[in-house]
Design a protein around this motif. Structure first.
Motif, PDB file in Angstrom:
ATOM      1  N   ILE A   1       5.067  -1.304  -9.354  1.00 39.82           N
ATOM      2  CA  ILE A   1       5.407  -0.313  -8.329  1.00 39.82           C
ATOM      3  C   ILE A   1       5.370   1.056  -8.997  1.00 39.82           C
ATOM      4  CG2 ILE A   1       7.159   0.451  -6.695  1.00 39.82           C
ATOM      5  CD1 ILE A   1       8.002  -2.494  -6.426  1.00 39.82           C
ATOM      6  N   ILE A   2       4.427   1.859  -8.544  1.00 38.83           N
ATOM      7  CA  ILE A   2       4.068   3.094  -9.253  1.00 38.83           C
ATOM      8  C   ILE A   2       4.590   4.298  -8.457  1.00 38.83           C
ATOM      9  CG2 ILE A   2       2.094   4.372 -10.219  1.00 38.83           C
ATOM     10  CD1 ILE A   2       1.862   1.632 -11.284  1.00 38.83           C
ATOM     11  N   PRO A   3       5.133   5.304  -9.115  1.00 37.43           N
ATOM     12  CA  PRO A   3       5.568   6.507  -8.403  1.00 37.43           C
ATOM     13  C   PRO A   3       4.410   7.488  -8.216  1.00 37.43           C
ATOM     14  CG  PRO A   3       6.124   6.710 -10.708  1.00 37.43           C
ATOM     15  CD  PRO A   3       5.397   5.396 -10.565  1.00 37.43           C
ATOM     16  N   TRP A   4       4.702   8.603  -7.555  1.00 38.83           N
ATOM     17  CA  TRP A   4       3.627   9.550  -7.231  1.00 38.83           C
ATOM     18  C   TRP A   4       3.450  10.620  -8.296  1.00 38.83           C
ATOM     19  CZ3 TRP A   4       6.460  13.841  -7.384  1.00 38.83           C
ATOM     20  CH2 TRP A   4       7.791  13.780  -6.962  1.00 38.83           C
ATOM     21  N   ASN A   5       4.331  10.682  -9.305  1.00 40.24           N
ATOM     22  CA  ASN A   5       4.242  11.839 -10.205  1.00 40.24           C
ATOM     23  C   ASN A   5       3.114  11.739 -11.234  1.00 40.24           C
ATOM     24  OD1 ASN A   5       5.663   9.839 -11.539  1.00 40.24           O
ATOM     25  ND2 ASN A   5       7.151  11.237 -12.456  1.00 40.24           N
TER      26      ASN A   5
ATOM     27  N   VAL B   1      -0.762  -4.088  -7.726  1.00 41.02           N
ATOM     28  CA  VAL B   1      -0.231  -2.735  -7.876  1.00 41.02           C
ATOM     29  C   VAL B   1       0.085  -2.152  -6.510  1.00 41.02           C
ATOM     30  CG1 VAL B   1      -0.771  -0.411  -8.723  1.00 41.02           C
ATOM     31  CG2 VAL B   1      -1.634  -2.430  -9.943  1.00 41.02           C
ATOM     32  N   LYS B   2       1.275  -1.545  -6.390  1.00 42.35           N
ATOM     33  CA  LYS B   2       1.643  -0.834  -5.156  1.00 42.35           C
ATOM     34  C   LYS B   2       1.864   0.628  -5.536  1.00 42.35           C
ATOM     35  CE  LYS B   2       4.454   0.712  -2.728  1.00 42.35           C
ATOM     36  NZ  LYS B   2       4.426   2.147  -2.296  1.00 42.35           N
ATOM     37  N   PRO B   3       0.861   1.477  -5.292  1.00 40.06           N
ATOM     38  CA  PRO B   3       1.044   2.901  -5.598  1.00 40.06           C
ATOM     39  C   PRO B   3       2.042   3.526  -4.624  1.00 40.06           C
ATOM     40  CG  PRO B   3      -1.279   2.375  -5.135  1.00 40.06           C
ATOM     41  CD  PRO B   3      -0.459   1.201  -4.712  1.00 40.06           C
ATOM     42  N   ALA B   4       2.554   4.692  -4.970  1.00 41.58           N
ATOM     43  CA  ALA B   4       3.422   5.428  -4.044  1.00 41.58           C
ATOM     44  C   ALA B   4       2.590   5.875  -2.843  1.00 41.58           C
ATOM     45  CB  ALA B   4       4.028   6.627  -4.740  1.00 41.58           C
ATOM     46  N   GLU B   5       3.212   5.926  -1.681  1.00 42.34           N
ATOM     47  CA  GLU B   5       2.480   6.266  -0.457  1.00 42.34           C
ATOM     48  C   GLU B   5       1.861   7.663  -0.513  1.00 42.34           C
ATOM     49  OE1 GLU B   5       5.439   4.999  -0.854  1.00 42.34           O
ATOM     50  OE2 GLU B   5       6.980   5.875   0.407  1.00 42.34           O
ATOM     51  N   ASP B   6       2.398   8.548  -1.380  1.00 43.97           N
ATOM     52  CA  ASP B   6       1.873   9.915  -1.492  1.00 43.97           C
ATOM     53  C   ASP B   6       0.725  10.039  -2.478  1.00 43.97           C
ATOM     54  OD1 ASP B   6       4.093  11.412   0.000  1.00 43.97           O
ATOM     55  OD2 ASP B   6       5.191  10.212  -1.451  1.00 43.97           O
TER      56      ASP B   6
ATOM     57  N   GLY C   1      10.555   4.748 -10.818  1.00 44.80           N
ATOM     58  CA  GLY C   1      10.926   5.515  -9.625  1.00 44.80           C
ATOM     59  C   GLY C   1      12.358   5.986  -9.715  1.00 44.80           C
ATOM     60  N   SER C   2      12.974   6.142  -8.560  1.00 46.53           N
ATOM     61  CA  SER C   2      14.312   6.729  -8.517  1.00 46.53           C
ATOM     62  C   SER C   2      15.388   5.673  -8.804  1.00 46.53           C
ATOM     63  CB  SER C   2      14.543   7.351  -7.137  1.00 46.53           C
ATOM     64  OG  SER C   2      14.362   6.368  -6.139  1.00 46.53           O
ATOM     65  N   PRO C   3      16.546   6.103  -9.317  1.00 48.22           N
ATOM     66  CA  PRO C   3      17.615   5.144  -9.668  1.00 48.22           C
ATOM     67  C   PRO C   3      18.063   4.289  -8.483  1.00 48.22           C
ATOM     68  CG  PRO C   3      18.068   7.291 -10.634  1.00 48.22           C
ATOM     69  CD  PRO C   3      16.861   7.466  -9.756  1.00 48.22           C
TER      70      PRO C   3
HETATM   71  P1  ADP Z   1      10.731   8.988  -4.842  1.00 51.09           P
HETATM   72  O1  ADP Z   1      12.016   9.070  -4.077  1.00 51.09           O
HETATM   73  O2  ADP Z   1      10.642   9.971  -5.945  1.00 51.09           O
HETATM   74  O3  ADP Z   1       9.506   8.918  -3.966  1.00 51.09           O
HETATM   75  P2  ADP Z   1      10.939   6.161  -5.072  1.00 51.09           P
HETATM   76  O4  ADP Z   1      11.821   5.441  -6.020  1.00 51.09           O
HETATM   77  O5  ADP Z   1      11.317   6.179  -3.638  1.00 51.09           O
HETATM   78  O6  ADP Z   1      10.789   7.618  -5.648  1.00 51.09           O
HETATM   79  O7  ADP Z   1       9.458   5.616  -5.155  1.00 51.09           O
HETATM   80  C1  ADP Z   1       8.887   5.002  -6.302  1.00 51.09           C
HETATM   81  C2  ADP Z   1       8.040   3.832  -5.841  1.00 51.09           C
HETATM   82  O8  ADP Z   1       8.891   2.846  -5.272  1.00 51.09           O
HETATM   83  C3  ADP Z   1       7.011   4.146  -4.751  1.00 51.09           C
HETATM   84  O9  ADP Z   1       5.830   3.379  -4.978  1.00 51.09           O
HETATM   85  C4  ADP Z   1       7.703   3.695  -3.504  1.00 51.09           C
HETATM   86  O10 ADP Z   1       6.806   3.377  -2.465  1.00 51.09           O
HETATM   87  C5  ADP Z   1       8.417   2.453  -3.997  1.00 51.09           C
HETATM   88  N1  ADP Z   1       9.557   2.023  -3.165  1.00 51.09           N
HETATM   89  C6  ADP Z   1      10.335   2.770  -2.362  1.00 51.09           C
HETATM   90  N2  ADP Z   1      11.250   2.011  -1.739  1.00 51.09           N
HETATM   91  C7  ADP Z   1      11.056   0.733  -2.158  1.00 51.09           C
HETATM   92  C8  ADP Z   1      11.698  -0.530  -1.897  1.00 51.09           C
HETATM   93  N3  ADP Z   1      12.724  -0.649  -1.047  1.00 51.09           N
HETATM   94  N4  ADP Z   1      11.227  -1.630  -2.528  1.00 51.09           N
HETATM   95  C9  ADP Z   1      10.202  -1.538  -3.406  1.00 51.09           C
HETATM   96  N5  ADP Z   1       9.562  -0.399  -3.689  1.00 51.09           N
HETATM   97  C10 ADP Z   1       9.978   0.736  -3.084  1.00 51.09           C
END
Ligand code: ADP
Ligand code: MG
Length: 477
Positions: free
Chosen positions: A144-148, A170-175, A224-226
């Motif tokens: 699970i990859i973030p957008w940065n 791989v699941k990229p961030a939606e952005d 990603g985020s905590p």
């Molecule tokens: P940000 O808030 O900076 O976008 P996120 O932690 O939300 O950071 O996102 C990091 C990655 O985690 C992204 O690929 C996002 O799509 C994914 N993600 C967000 N929510 C979930 C979830 N409930 N389960 C799994 N992956 C998630």
């Protein structure tokens, strides 16, 4: 419109839905990506399992290494195309996007060389026994990859996982999907067997969640985020799936009066300006020995005042933030700083001619931030530094360790004994002395303690995280 890349071909989303792709430099939509759901994830996991049980799983480590090396070169051959894609999709100044392509290529080069050097051990045991360990791949790993830093984080986690012999979903961030979809296509072109590397795009709560809870996934690598990291661990626990977590930071740069300020200033500025501060390891706190406090502030302020923010194509010091909500989040932190009477010591400027709808935030240097203030405790994920004084070594360590995070820290001092004394006392996954490695250091194990996560990525160490150790005990007399 972009589709998923599964089993070495383009696959339309089961939902028939697409997510708009926005250029952060002007806020305009220019493409769309597939909105993946649990069905799409299931198809991708099935393809990866078949690759692992089939052509990919049968390859020797040497053959895997050769494919990884071919991919590395292929990525370099497409530097300009990938940099343009990344720059348009994420708002990265072109120079920084090109550096990201160099980095992903270097990850694959590093892990290409490492693939056939991952070894087990023999263990001295009772007489009449020989005991050995094998480092086996886990099977199918989810990423699970973030957008940065889509390219870099794909390189570090997929590179290590493939070298260890796993197949990947791989699941990229939606952005930020476009560059990774293209990379996936290039993996097929260099000859990775179908299903070895699959990319499913979509929202985190939908496709990301489905990947996390899929029983066919043997390891999740999450950056990603905590908060989401915590949720991922909870969801993955359902099937006892191990998780590597790389979360945020509030990383301190600790500057002593005896430091080489000329060397320090550009590094400290870059560590917060790079990628507009949207970096897990951004150096977002600067702690300065009181006797040098005013001088360091003056020098940093002078550098900040010269910074320019603009659209990715203009290649300024700083690009836009990823999306409007991120801009609002950073602006809310700065509003709060203003309300609480914090002083802005220096700030960059928006360049003339920047498009109206872009998500621009000027780099901002805040001084005398109380250690307990939100600006000194929480991750802003924007180009904002909180600066504060300390009195002596013990005070510096207390402040440096005084957040819930522990990702990276740096020490700026010429005193060799102090360097080692303090490096041992800092609670962080990486400590830099008279340098700072935001984003760099492919070879260097990286990861956090406390709320910054657990497990190590990058370097040789990452390979261990993507393997399972099997112990074989043989009785022969
Ligand atoms: P940000 O808030 O900076 O976008 P996120 O932690 O939300 O950071 O996102 C990091 C990655 O985690 C992204 O690929 C996002 O799509 C994914 N993600 C967000 N929510 C979930 C979830 N409930 N389960 C799994 N992956 C998630
Ligand atoms: Mg985008």
């Amino acid at each position: 419109m972009q589709q998923h890349f599964i089993d070495n071909r383009w696959v339309a989303p089961a939902s028939g839905q697409y997510i708009p792709v926005i250029d952060p430099s002007d806020g305009q939509q220019f493409d769309a990506v597939a909105q993946g759901n649990a069905h799409d994830v299931d198809v991708a996991v099935g393809a990866a399992r078949a690759a692992f049980d089939g052509a990919w799983g049968r390859m020797t480590a040497t053959e895997r290494g050769r494919l990884l090396q071919k991919l590395s070169q292929k990525l370099l051959d497409h530097t300009e195309e990938l940099a343009q894609l990344e720059s348009c999709d994420c708002g990265k100044p072109l120079k920084q996007a090109r550096a990201d392509v160099q980095a992903i290529a270097r990850y694959f080069e590093f892990y290409a060389g490492a693939a056939d050097k991952l070894m087990g051990e023999t263990i001295p045991y009772q007489s009449g026994y020989t005991v050995l360990t094998l480092r086996e791949p886990q099977g199918v790993t989810g990423h699970i990859i973030p957008w940065n830093y889509p390219l870099q984080i794909f390189g570090r986690s997929v590179g290590a996982s493939l070298a260890a012999g796993n197949a990947c979903v791989v699941k990229p961030a939606e952005d930020a999907c476009l560059s990774l979809l293209r990379v996936a296509e290039l993996t097929a072109e260099v000859g990775f067997p179908s299903g070895t590397i699959n990319v499913v795009t979509g929202f985190g709560h939908e496709a990301g969640d489905a990947l996390t809870r899929h029983p066919g996934i043997n390891h999740i690598s999450f950056t990603g985020s905590p908060n989401i990291g915590k949720r991922v661990v909870q969801t993955a626990a359902e099937h006892h799936t191990p998780v590597t977590l790389e979360l945020g930071g509030k990383s301190p740069q600790v500057v002593f009066a005896d430091a080489d300020f000329d060397a320090m200033v550009p590094v400290v500025v870059n560590a917060i300006v790079q990628n507009a501060g949207q970096t897990c390891s951004a150096g977002s706190r600067v702690l300065v020995e009181r006797s040098a406090y005013e001088e360091v502030i003056a020098r940093l302020a002078q550098a900040f005042n010269q910074l320019r923010v603009g659209p990715a194509t203009m290649d300024m010091d700083c690009g836009p933030l990823i999306r409007h909500s991120q801009l609002q989040r950073v602006a809310a932190f700065l509003d709060e700083a203003r309300r609480d009477g914090l002083t802005v010591a220096g700030a960059g400027q928006l360049v003339q001619g920047a498009p109206e709808g872009g998500f621009y935030q000027v780099p901002t240097l805040l001084r005398d931030v109380p250690p307990s203030h939100r600006l000194a405790q929480e991750e802003v994920f924007g180009p904002v530094i909180a600066i504060m004084p300390f009195d002596d070594e013990a005070h510096a360590v207390k402040l440096a360790n005084g957040t819930e995070f522990g990702l990276v820290a740096s020490l700026w001092t010429r005193d060799g004994a102090r360097q080692l004394r303090l490096a041992r006392q800092l609670r962080a996954g990486q400590v830099f002395i008279n340098n700072y490695g935001a984003g760099g250091g492919i070879e260097l194990p990286f990861g956090g303690v406390k709320a910054s996560g657990h497990g190590r990525e990058k370097g040789f160490e990452a390979l261990y995280g993507f393997t399972v150790l099997k112990t074989i005990s043989i009785k022969h007399d």
